[in-house]
Motif scaffolding. Structure first.
Motif, short mmCIF file in Angstrom:
data_model
loop_
_atom_site.label_atom_id
_atom_site.label_comp_id
_atom_site.label_asym_id
_atom_site.label_seq_id
_atom_site.Cartn_x
_atom_site.Cartn_y
_atom_site.Cartn_z
N TYR A 157 -2.94 2.37 -3.54
CA TYR A 157 -2.93 3.09 -2.26
C TYR A 157 -4.26 2.94 -1.53
N LYS A 158 -5.36 3.10 -2.24
CA LYS A 158 -6.68 3.01 -1.61
C LYS A 158 -7.08 1.57 -1.30
N ASN A 159 -6.45 0.64 -2.01
CA ASN A 159 -6.82 -0.78 -1.92
C ASN A 159 -8.29 -0.96 -2.30
N GLU A 160 -8.74 -0.09 -3.19
CA GLU A 160 -10.14 -0.11 -3.64
C GLU A 160 -10.25 0.68 -4.94
N TRP A 161 -11.07 0.19 -5.86
CA TRP A 161 -11.27 0.87 -7.13
C TRP A 161 -12.32 1.96 -6.96
N ILE A 162 -11.90 3.23 -7.14
CA ILE A 162 -12.79 4.36 -6.89
C ILE A 162 -13.26 5.01 -8.19
N PHE A 163 -12.86 4.44 -9.34
CA PHE A 163 -13.23 5.02 -10.62
C PHE A 163 -14.41 4.25 -11.23
N GLN A 164 -14.83 4.67 -12.41
CA GLN A 164 -15.99 4.07 -13.05
C GLN A 164 -15.67 2.67 -13.58
N ASP A 165 -16.72 1.91 -13.81
CA ASP A 165 -16.56 0.55 -14.32
C ASP A 165 -15.95 0.56 -15.72
N PHE A 166 -16.32 1.55 -16.53
CA PHE A 166 -15.77 1.64 -17.89
C PHE A 166 -14.26 1.82 -17.85
N MET A 167 -13.77 2.62 -16.90
CA MET A 167 -12.33 2.86 -16.78
C MET A 167 -11.61 1.59 -16.35
N CYS A 168 -12.26 0.79 -15.52
CA CYS A 168 -11.69 -0.49 -15.12
C CYS A 168 -11.50 -1.38 -16.35
N LYS A 169 -12.53 -1.49 -17.16
CA LYS A 169 -12.45 -2.30 -18.38
C LYS A 169 -11.37 -1.78 -19.32
N LEU A 170 -11.36 -0.45 -19.51
CA LEU A 170 -10.45 0.17 -20.47
C LEU A 170 -8.99 0.00 -20.03
N PHE A 171 -8.70 0.29 -18.76
CA PHE A 171 -7.31 0.26 -18.29
C PHE A 171 -6.75 -1.16 -18.24
N LYS A 223 0.83 -1.21 0.00
CA LYS A 223 0.00 0.00 0.00
C LYS A 223 0.86 1.26 0.00
N ILE A 224 2.03 1.21 0.68
CA ILE A 224 2.91 2.38 0.78
C ILE A 224 3.83 2.49 -0.42
N TYR A 225 4.55 1.38 -0.71
CA TYR A 225 5.59 1.43 -1.73
C TYR A 225 5.06 1.21 -3.14
N GLY A 226 3.91 0.56 -3.26
CA GLY A 226 3.33 0.34 -4.59
C GLY A 226 3.11 1.63 -5.36
N PRO A 227 2.40 2.62 -4.79
CA PRO A 227 2.20 3.88 -5.50
C PRO A 227 3.50 4.61 -5.81
N ILE A 228 4.50 4.53 -4.90
CA ILE A 228 5.79 5.18 -5.14
C ILE A 228 6.49 4.56 -6.35
N PHE A 279 0.27 5.94 -19.31
CA PHE A 279 -0.73 6.93 -18.90
C PHE A 279 -1.79 6.35 -17.97
N THR A 280 -1.87 5.03 -17.86
CA THR A 280 -2.82 4.40 -16.93
C THR A 280 -2.20 4.19 -15.54
N LEU A 281 -0.89 4.35 -15.41
CA LEU A 281 -0.22 4.05 -14.14
C LEU A 281 -0.70 4.91 -12.97
N PRO A 282 -0.96 6.22 -13.15
CA PRO A 282 -1.47 6.99 -12.01
C PRO A 282 -2.76 6.41 -11.41
N PHE A 283 -3.63 5.86 -12.25
CA PHE A 283 -4.87 5.27 -11.76
C PHE A 283 -4.59 3.97 -10.99
N TRP A 284 -3.62 3.17 -11.48
CA TRP A 284 -3.25 1.96 -10.75
C TRP A 284 -2.56 2.31 -9.44
N ALA A 285 -1.84 3.43 -9.40
CA ALA A 285 -1.20 3.87 -8.16
C ALA A 285 -2.26 4.23 -7.11
N VAL A 286 -3.31 4.94 -7.53
CA VAL A 286 -4.42 5.27 -6.62
C VAL A 286 -5.10 4.00 -6.14
#
Length: 342
Positions: A70-84, A9-14, A60-67
């Motif tokens: 860190y959150k240990n939870e997907w906070i974005f839309q379902d479409f973005m999950c499919k796309l990324f 959770k700590i080092y993954g986003p870094i 360009f998708t890495l910032p979303f995977w970093a979030v």
């Protein structure tokens, strides 16, 4: 296991942020250099350019995977999950297929010398078709990832995850195993076998040739294969182990702690596989003498453009000052000269 979870959770986003930064800069330099300064492009150059484009798309998708890490939870839309997830699959499949193409091109150039001129000219004349075929193949292989990826809530923890989700009526474990098996087979094993064959033949040919540069060429090839294995082999071994564990889980042979260990190993090795998009510019481009010279040209031209822009600004400013001074008062030549050369 909680300590591993907290560390991820700590080092993954870094780690993902560093991969984003260095990968983006490196691959943009590759695209700029090959586009501007490689006038007589070979098929290897074209394949490397496509690899850099595929890496940039994924980066360009890495910032979303970093979030997500860190959150240990997907906070974005379902479409973005499919796309990324689909973009990651396209990058993985496209990169591996292009690596195999690079190996074949080098094999033809070095081993099949008598046929290389005809074959490489034929490939160059159909370069658009070849690259489009690679992209279409990678997209088709990744389409199942887009179809079955979904953001959904895990009932046991209440967390929303971005993972594959298969219809219960289709035997989910069997579908997962089939998808992972295809990903490993097409995305790793086939390109690796092609690379292994091509580079083994190349090394054998270079060792037999009386060329003072052969050791450097062999070093580059060995580095390519080793880095490929270091980044991709652990992840694909874990994927295979995960596929087997899904079937064993269905038979109730695995406990929860064992499944958690496999999941954490999957996350760690995935970070290593992500890191490969940073290494591609170094391995396939920066290590080449011509590319380094072209990079220096890029830097020099950027500095020249900046100096030229500053000179024009100062020159126009000086002309304006001189015009204003003539209209108002006399100014000594030394003052005008010193202001111009500052």
């Amino acid at each position: 296991m909680n300590s591993i979870k907290e560390s991820l959770k700590i080092y993954g986003p870094i780690i993902l942020s560093l991969i984003f930064l260095f990968g983006l800069v490196g691959n943009i330099l590759v695209v700029v250099t090959f586009s501007w300064y490689k006038k007589s492009k070979t098929m290897t150059d074209i394949f490397l350019l496509n690899m850099a484009i595929a890496d940039i798309l994924f980066i360009f998708t890495l910032p979303f995977w970093a979030v997500y890490s860190y959150k240990n939870e997907w906070i974005f839309q379902d479409f973005m999950c499919k796309l990324f997830r689909c973009i990651y699959a396209i990058n993985f499949n496209c990169s591996m297929l292009l690596l195999a193409c690079v190996g074949i091109d080098r094999y033809v150039a070095i081993v099949q010398v008598t046929k290389s001129f005809r074959l490489r000219n034929l490939a160059l004349s159909h370069k658009g078709t070849l690259c489009l075929t690679v992209w279409i193949t990678a997209t088709c292989l990744s389409s199942i990832t887009y179809i079955y990826s979904e953001s959904y809530e895990i009932k046991s923890s209440g967390h929303i995850v971005c993972e594959p989700r298969y219809p219960e009526g289709l035997s989910a474990s069997n579908w997962k195993f089939a998808v992972i098996a295809v990903e490993i087979g097409v995305g790793f094993l086939i390109p690796f076998i092609v690379m292994l064959f091509c580079y083994a033949c190349i090394i054998k040919t270079l060792l037999q040739a009386k060329n003072s540069q052969r050791h450097k060429a062999i070093q580059v090839i060995v580095t390519v294969v080793i880095m490929f294995l270091i980044c991709q082999f652990p992840y694909n071994v874990v994927l295979l182990n995960k596929a087997i564990s899904l079937l064993e889980e269905e038979k109730k042979n695995l406990t929860c702690p064992e499944l958690e260990k496999i999941e954490y190993a999957h996350n760690i090795t995935k970070l290593l596989a992500f890191f490969h998009c940073c290494l591609n510019p170094v391995i396939y481009a920066f290590i080449g003498v011509k590319f380094r010279k072209n990079i220096f040209k890029v830097m020099q031209n950027m500095c020249f453009i900046r100096k030229f822009s500053l000179s024009r600004t100062r020159c126009s400013r000086f002309s304006s000052d001189m015009y204003h001074s003539r209209r108002t008062s006399e100014v000594s030549p030394s003052e005008g000269g010193s202001s111009f050369t500052v």
